[in-house]
Design a protein around this motif. Sequence first.
Motif, short mmCIF file in Angstrom:
data_model
loop_
_atom_site.label_atom_id
_atom_site.label_comp_id
_atom_site.label_asym_id
_atom_site.label_seq_id
_atom_site.Cartn_x
_atom_site.Cartn_y
_atom_site.Cartn_z
N ASN A 172 0.80 -1.37 -0.02
CA ASN A 172 0.26 -0.14 -0.12
C ASN A 172 0.81 1.21 -0.04
OD1 ASN A 172 -1.55 -2.24 1.70
ND2 ASN A 172 -3.06 -0.86 0.81
N LEU A 173 2.25 1.20 0.11
CA LEU A 173 2.79 2.28 0.07
C LEU A 173 3.39 2.86 -1.33
CD1 LEU A 173 5.62 1.52 2.99
CD2 LEU A 173 3.75 3.02 2.80
N LYS A 174 3.37 4.08 -1.33
CA LYS A 174 4.02 4.68 -2.76
C LYS A 174 5.47 4.55 -2.75
CE LYS A 174 0.35 7.88 -3.72
NZ LYS A 174 -0.06 9.42 -3.92
N ASN A 175 5.96 4.57 -3.90
CA ASN A 175 7.68 4.60 -3.82
C ASN A 175 8.04 5.73 -3.53
OD1 ASN A 175 7.40 2.00 -5.13
ND2 ASN A 175 7.63 2.88 -7.22
N CYS A 176 9.34 5.82 -3.17
CA CYS A 176 10.00 6.84 -2.55
C CYS A 176 9.82 8.42 -3.26
CB CYS A 176 11.43 6.57 -2.50
SG CYS A 176 12.54 8.05 -1.92
N PRO A 177 9.51 9.36 -2.65
CA PRO A 177 9.32 10.62 -3.55
C PRO A 177 10.27 11.15 -3.92
CG PRO A 177 8.84 10.78 -0.95
CD PRO A 177 9.23 9.58 -1.18
N PHE A 178 11.45 10.87 -3.57
CA PHE A 178 12.65 11.41 -3.92
C PHE A 178 13.48 10.50 -5.05
CE2 PHE A 178 12.21 13.01 0.13
CZ PHE A 178 12.02 14.43 0.00
N CYS A 179 13.52 9.39 -5.11
CA CYS A 179 14.30 8.52 -5.94
C CYS A 179 13.48 7.50 -6.77
CB CYS A 179 15.40 7.80 -5.56
SG CYS A 179 15.08 6.43 -4.23
N GLY A 180 12.08 7.09 -6.40
CA GLY A 180 11.41 6.35 -6.98
C GLY A 180 11.44 5.02 -6.56
N GLY A 181 12.46 4.71 -5.41
CA GLY A 181 12.79 3.14 -4.97
C GLY A 181 11.55 2.64 -4.24
N LYS A 182 11.83 1.59 -3.86
CA LYS A 182 10.60 0.76 -2.90
C LYS A 182 10.84 1.41 -1.45
CE LYS A 182 9.82 -4.03 -1.52
NZ LYS A 182 8.45 -3.70 -1.39
N SER A 183 9.68 1.30 -0.89
CA SER A 183 9.65 1.65 0.59
C SER A 183 9.11 0.73 1.34
CB SER A 183 8.55 2.87 0.70
OG SER A 183 8.91 3.94 -0.31
N ILE A 184 9.46 0.77 2.63
CA ILE A 184 9.23 -0.43 3.64
C ILE A 184 8.64 0.20 4.76
CG2 ILE A 184 10.57 -2.26 2.35
CD1 ILE A 184 12.67 -1.96 4.55
N PHE A 185 8.39 -0.56 5.67
CA PHE A 185 8.12 -0.26 7.17
C PHE A 185 9.21 -0.69 7.82
CE2 PHE A 185 3.64 -0.55 5.70
CZ PHE A 185 3.19 0.71 6.22
N ILE A 186 9.73 0.01 8.97
CA ILE A 186 10.80 -0.30 9.77
C ILE A 186 9.96 -0.37 11.26
CG2 ILE A 186 13.05 0.14 10.89
CD1 ILE A 186 13.01 -0.66 7.84
N THR A 187 9.82 -1.34 11.77
CA THR A 187 9.25 -1.64 13.09
C THR A 187 10.26 -1.54 14.34
OG1 THR A 187 7.46 -2.83 12.22
CG2 THR A 187 7.78 -2.90 14.49
N LEU A 188 9.96 -0.58 15.19
CA LEU A 188 11.25 -0.49 16.06
C LEU A 188 10.52 -1.01 17.21
CD1 LEU A 188 12.08 3.27 15.52
CD2 LEU A 188 13.34 1.23 15.01
N ALA A 189 9.37 -0.96 17.48
CA ALA A 189 8.32 -1.73 18.88
C ALA A 189 7.15 -2.12 18.26
CB ALA A 189 8.51 -0.98 19.71
N PRO A 190 6.20 -2.61 18.80
CA PRO A 190 5.04 -2.94 18.16
C PRO A 190 4.20 -1.83 18.16
CG PRO A 190 5.39 -4.54 20.18
CD PRO A 190 6.71 -3.67 20.04
N CYS A 191 4.41 -0.78 19.03
CA CYS A 191 3.55 0.69 18.71
C CYS A 191 4.52 1.83 18.20
CB CYS A 191 3.08 1.11 20.11
SG CYS A 191 4.39 1.33 21.26
N HIS A 192 5.39 1.33 17.42
CA HIS A 192 6.28 2.24 16.98
C HIS A 192 7.31 2.27 15.76
CE1 HIS A 192 10.40 4.41 18.18
NE2 HIS A 192 10.01 5.38 17.36
N GLY A 193 7.40 2.96 14.70
CA GLY A 193 8.33 2.68 13.65
C GLY A 193 8.43 3.77 12.71
N TYR A 194 8.81 3.58 11.58
CA TYR A 194 8.98 4.67 10.41
C TYR A 194 9.10 3.86 9.12
CZ TYR A 194 14.07 3.40 10.40
OH TYR A 194 15.38 2.94 10.53
N ILE A 195 8.97 4.46 8.21
CA ILE A 195 9.09 4.27 6.72
C ILE A 195 10.41 4.62 6.10
CG2 ILE A 195 8.10 4.37 4.45
CD1 ILE A 195 5.41 4.88 5.94
N ALA A 196 11.07 3.68 5.46
CA ALA A 196 12.37 4.08 4.87
C ALA A 196 12.15 3.52 3.30
CB ALA A 196 13.36 3.19 5.55
N CYS A 197 13.14 4.23 2.43
CA CYS A 197 13.46 3.78 1.06
C CYS A 197 14.68 2.98 1.12
CB CYS A 197 13.74 5.23 0.45
SG CYS A 197 14.36 4.82 -1.31
N ILE A 198 14.50 1.82 0.33
CA ILE A 198 15.59 0.91 0.27
C ILE A 198 15.80 0.87 -1.33
CG2 ILE A 198 14.88 -0.63 2.16
CD1 ILE A 198 13.39 -2.57 0.10
N GLY A 199 15.60 2.00 -2.01
CA GLY A 199 15.82 1.92 -3.52
C GLY A 199 17.01 2.70 -3.80
#
Length: 71
Positions: free
Chosen positions: A5-32
């Motif tokens: 459901n994530l759009k690609n990175c707005p800067f490079c167009g690469g794939k985006s993934i969720f990074i879970t830091l805890a069950p209630c906490h995380g961020y989204i990162a570009c792996i492209g």
Amino acid sequence: MNEQNLKNCPFCGGKSIFITLAPCHGYIACIGGCGFHSGDYWDDPMANEESNRTKWNEIAAKAWNRRHIDG
């Protein structure tokens, strides 16, 4: 919410993934290649019941998928 459901990175167009830091906490990162990532997101603390709480990944995905041209 999943990574499909994530759009690609707005800067490079690469794939985006969720990074879970805890069950209630995380961020989204570009792996492209550019290494861009969002800020940290947490589950909605205003919900009293766990079942009604908006999860961090839903909040993060909504922000990540928003583009300037979308308004």
